[in-house]
Scaffold this active site. Structure first.
Site: not given
Ligand code: NAD
Length: 237
Positions: A5, A54, A80, A145, A149
């Protein structure tokens, strides 16, 4: 990793459009990961969903060994997978800290550690780690967090220096506020406060993060390594 997702899902789809054979990694959401695979294959691409937590060092090794034995190589790793467990430092529990560290920080180590051997033997590889502007500038309520990061940036820089001689580039992408299930849980007040800090006046889309990842994975980025590309609508500058 974490491609069932949000941003990971879009990275998988965008990379498949560029011709990559994609391993759609997921931890718990098999059905959603299969949906991503379906979307890719229906568009003429090639993908497979494979489960792996992971944050589990041994599971990450088994996961990558399986892929290498069946596909013979791994050209691109996109770290990711990430979680949040936000809270103020003065009230943050040890469990809250450890949970975020185990996925966002240790998870990146686990995957980089176990992919480095095959990429070094191939004398080719691209590692792209998803950091966050919170890791570059901090964010109240995200002590855990932000730390992970920032750690991702440190791992990116050291790996770029260590693996560069084997023709492996290592970069990070630091998104700002992107519309995904992760940010959908924020309150309207939190969302409005975040939006007010974005000069471009809107949230980012997963496609806009995926485009930066696809660029870093492409031949056009062959001489770019050890960099952090911020995708945040000028929010953090
Ligand atoms: P999200 O929560 O929609 O998706 C994260 C995904 O990681 C999910 O599918 C989840 O099941 C998976 N996941 C979690 N733990 C896991 C594990 N132990 N093993 C395998 N998979 C695992 O979040 P997102 O917004 O799509 O974020 C994706 C990345 O981008 C993350 O690293 C997040 O920190 C980073 N990020 C997001 C934003 C934002 O605004 N959405 C901003 C900065 C950074």
């Amino acid at each position: 990793t974490g491609a069932s997702r949000g941003i990971g899902r879009q990275i998988a789809i965008s990379m498949a459009k560029e011709g990559a054979v994609v391993i759609v990694n997921y931890n718990g959401s098999a059905a959603k990961a299969e949906d991503v695979v379906k979307e890719i294959t229906e568009a003429g691409g090639q993908a497979e969903a494979v489960q792996c937590n992971v944050s589990d060092y041994s599971a990450a090794e088994v996961f990558l060994k399986d892929i290498i034995s069946r596909y013979k190589r791994i050209d691109i790793l996109v770290n990711n997978a990430g979680i949040t467990k936000d809270g103020l430092l003065a009230r943050m529990s040890e469990a809250q800290f450890d949970a975020v560290a185990s996925v966002n920080f240790k998870g990146v180590f686990n995957m980089c550690r176990h992919v480095s051997g095959v990429m070094m033997r191939q004398k080719h590889g691209r590692i792209i780690n998803i950091s966050s502007v919170a890791g570059l500038y901090g964010n109240p309520g995200q002590f855990n967090y932000s730390a992970t990061k920032a750690g991702v940036v440190g791992m990116t820089l050291s790996a770029a220096k260590e693996l560069g001689p084997r023709n492996i580039t290592v970069n990070a992408v630091a998104p700002g506020f992107i519309e995904t299930p992760m940010t959908a849980v924020l309150t309207e007040t939190q969302r409005e406060a975040a939006l007010a800090t974005v000069p471009l006046g809107r949230y980012g889309k997963p496609e806009e993060v995926a485009a930066a990842v696809a660029f870093l994975a492409s031949d056009d980025a062959a001489y770019i390594s050890g960099q952090v590309i911020v995708v945040d609508g000028a929010m953090s500058m």
